[in-house]
Design a protein around this motif. Structure first.
Motif, mmCIF file in Angstrom:
data_model
loop_
_atom_site.group_PDB
_atom_site.id
_atom_site.type_symbol
_atom_site.label_atom_id
_atom_site.label_comp_id
_atom_site.label_asym_id
_atom_site.label_seq_id
_atom_site.Cartn_x
_atom_site.Cartn_y
_atom_site.Cartn_z
ATOM 1 N N GLU A 1 0.791 -1.316 -0.027
ATOM 2 C CA GLU A 1 -0.009 -0.061 -0.195
ATOM 3 C C GLU A 1 0.824 1.249 -0.013
ATOM 4 O OE1 GLU A 1 -3.061 -0.257 -0.975
ATOM 5 O OE2 GLU A 1 -4.266 0.059 0.801
ATOM 6 N N CYS B 1 0.347 4.162 4.718
ATOM 7 C CA CYS B 1 -0.401 3.091 5.388
ATOM 8 C C CYS B 1 0.277 2.591 6.732
ATOM 9 C CB CYS B 1 -0.695 1.918 4.457
ATOM 10 S SG CYS B 1 -1.693 0.593 4.981
ATOM 11 N N LEU C 1 -2.170 8.566 11.271
ATOM 12 C CA LEU C 1 -3.172 9.564 10.456
ATOM 13 C C LEU C 1 -2.595 11.118 10.441
ATOM 14 C CD1 LEU C 1 -6.823 8.706 11.257
ATOM 15 C CD2 LEU C 1 -5.638 8.052 9.368
ATOM 16 N N ASP D 1 -5.528 9.456 1.244
ATOM 17 C CA ASP D 1 -5.124 8.158 2.284
ATOM 18 C C ASP D 1 -5.723 8.310 3.701
ATOM 19 O OD1 ASP D 1 -3.569 7.138 0.213
ATOM 20 O OD2 ASP D 1 -1.610 7.829 1.087
ATOM 21 N N ARG D 2 -5.695 9.607 3.955
ATOM 22 C CA ARG D 2 -6.209 9.632 5.493
ATOM 23 C C ARG D 2 -7.743 9.191 5.300
ATOM 24 N NH1 ARG D 2 -3.849 14.375 5.241
ATOM 25 N NH2 ARG D 2 -1.930 14.681 6.607
ATOM 26 N N PHE E 1 -7.850 4.915 4.707
ATOM 27 C CA PHE E 1 -7.517 4.215 5.767
ATOM 28 C C PHE E 1 -8.388 4.117 7.033
ATOM 29 C CE2 PHE E 1 -3.537 4.232 3.190
ATOM 30 C CZ PHE E 1 -3.560 2.885 2.671
ATOM 31 N N SER E 2 -8.694 5.388 7.184
ATOM 32 C CA SER E 2 -9.811 5.598 8.075
ATOM 33 C C SER E 2 -11.230 5.014 8.170
ATOM 34 C CB SER E 2 -10.447 7.057 8.510
ATOM 35 O OG SER E 2 -9.076 7.882 8.694
ATOM 36 N N PRO F 1 -9.972 0.132 8.149
ATOM 37 C CA PRO F 1 -8.926 -0.295 9.154
ATOM 38 C C PRO F 1 -8.375 -1.490 8.963
ATOM 39 C CG PRO F 1 -11.279 -0.286 10.046
ATOM 40 C CD PRO F 1 -11.434 0.571 8.644
ATOM 41 N N TYR G 1 -7.159 -2.831 6.484
ATOM 42 C CA TYR G 1 -5.997 -2.662 5.593
ATOM 43 C C TYR G 1 -4.990 -1.399 6.173
ATOM 44 C CZ TYR G 1 -8.798 -4.855 2.180
ATOM 45 O OH TYR G 1 -9.851 -5.804 1.655
ATOM 46 N N TYR G 2 -5.341 -0.860 7.199
ATOM 47 C CA TYR G 2 -4.563 0.347 7.976
ATOM 48 C C TYR G 2 -3.401 -0.055 8.787
ATOM 49 C CZ TYR G 2 -3.410 4.382 10.191
ATOM 50 O OH TYR G 2 -2.866 5.673 10.706
ATOM 51 N N TYR H 1 -0.715 0.329 10.188
ATOM 52 C CA TYR H 1 -0.217 1.315 11.500
ATOM 53 C C TYR H 1 -1.169 0.639 12.551
ATOM 54 C CZ TYR H 1 0.516 4.723 15.145
ATOM 55 O OH TYR H 1 0.838 5.725 16.116
ATOM 56 N N ARG H 2 -2.399 0.330 12.429
ATOM 57 C CA ARG H 2 -2.919 -0.348 13.483
ATOM 58 C C ARG H 2 -2.854 -1.989 13.630
ATOM 59 N NH1 ARG H 2 -9.150 2.255 13.039
ATOM 60 N NH2 ARG H 2 -8.603 4.417 13.091
#
Length: 368
Positions: A172, A176, A180, A188-189, A192-193, A196, A198-199, A201-202
């Motif tokens: 991605e 990603c 945020l 992108d924000r 991915f918000s 989630p 595919y986000y 960072y989480r």
């Protein structure tokens, strides 16, 4: 007689001096008349309005079937692609795909090859693999599957033997893997918000950005005869320097620009000359694409990139004209995704012709 000849020569010289040279760059008024090819769209409804707009704006289309849960089932995407290609085979092209269901179980490769064969028989010009390989899909034993898994080799060998290009969305945007507030673009924000799963960072337990890029590079190195298109700037959208290194390492690979223009614009605002020089140097390796997605109306649909407003035809025309203004002209425009005004790159006409048309026609073998 000599006097008449001298007069004629003088008149010719005056005409040549007074004639304005042909401009090296296009303008906004050239948009509709120049042949163009959007090498990355998704037609998820059988609506001829998309093709009519493409004809008006001077585009051919490559609609990409993909095993994406937010899209209609793959079989429905295929049915739509077959019908739209049959209705206008010179303007509407498509890429087929295969399901990852049952990967690793006996018979999976044969089923995948059968799906590919069915698409090629209907006119597909490429095959797509999606980011679920590496980020979601697991094999029959519950182990994460990566693109360099040797169990893909029979499928890839089929593509190599038939000279069928592979479009690979791997990983991605680097955003990603960032919080945020550290992402470089609003699109992108938003994406991915609302996605989630595919986000990354989480999900620190999931593969890193660097790991996914290394897998992709090993895959390309293992298959030098494969016509490879790194979708979305090969997920190296954050740095034209990094993308240049990828293209130098793999001299036959191509990339498309789909859904990553705002990251490029952020870079050109920081160093316009460097980004413009990148496009000129790699003019034979880049294909224009947008990721425009025409899907059935859904009031619960999550954010897409490019953003969807519910008026797809207007969205498509706006995106195409905005990108043309940025790539082909020197004109500035406000880019909401980076909250800044961005001057155009004013690429030479010959470079624009390649990125917008010639490269895709060559790569997807549509020139014969």
């Amino acid at each position: 007689m000599r006097a008449l000849r001298n007069l004629a020569l003088a008149t010719t010289a005056l005409l040549l001096v007074g004639a304005a040279p042909a401009p090296d760059v296009y303008g906004e008024a050239d948009f509709a008349r120049v042949r163009k090819f959007d090498a990355h769209v998704h037609a998820n409804v059988a609506d001829p309005a998309f093709v009519r707009l493409a004809a008006t704006d001077g585009f051919e289309l490559l609609s990409i079937n993909v095993d994406y849960p937010d899209f209609p089932p793959v079989a429905e995407q295929a049915r739509i692609a077959y019908a739209m290609h049959a209705a206008d085979p010179k303007r509407f092209h498509f890429a087929t795909t295969f399901s990852m269901d049952g990967f690793g179980a006996p018979g999976w490769a044969a089923r995948a090859e059968k799906q590919i064969d069915a698409g090629l028989a209907q006119g597909a010009v490429a095959v797509k693999v999606w980011k679920n390989i590496g980020m979601v899909a697991k094999d029959a034993a519950g182990k994460r599957v990566f693109l360099d898994d040797p169990r893909f080799d029979p499928v890839i060998a089929q593509l190599e033997a038939r000279r069928v290009p592979l479009i690979a969305h791997q990983g991605e945007p680097k955003n990603c893997w960032l919080p945020l507030d550290e992402m470089t673009t609003d699109n992108d924000r938003s994406y991915f918000s609302e996605h989630p799963e595919y986000y990354m960072y989480r999900h620190p337990e999931e593969p890193s950005y660097e790991q996914l890029m290394a897998v992709r590079d090993r895959f390309v190195a293992r298959h030098p005869r494969l016509a490879f298109d790194g979708a979305h700037m090969a997920s190296l959208e954050w740095s034209v320097d990094e993308l240049a290194r990828f293209l130098d390492r793999f001299p036959t690979a191509m990339v498309d620009l789909a859904a990553r223009m705002s990251q490029v614009q952020a870079q050109s605002n920081a160093n316009h000359a460097k980004v413009r020089a990148f496009f000129v140097k790699y003019q034979d390796r880049l294909m224009y694409g947008t990721d425009l997605t025409d899907s059935p109306p859904d009031p619960h649909a999550r954010a897409q990139n490019p953003p969807a407003t519910g008026d797809f035809i207007r969205e498509a025309d706006t995106v195409w004209r905005s990108d043309w203004r940025y790539l082909a002209t020197p004109l500035s425009q406000h880019v909401d995704a980076i909250k800044a005004d961005t001057p155009g790159l004013a690429l030479p006409r010959g470079v624009v012709d390649k990125i917008y048309y010639v490269n895709a026609r060559r790569f997807f073998r549509l020139n014969g």
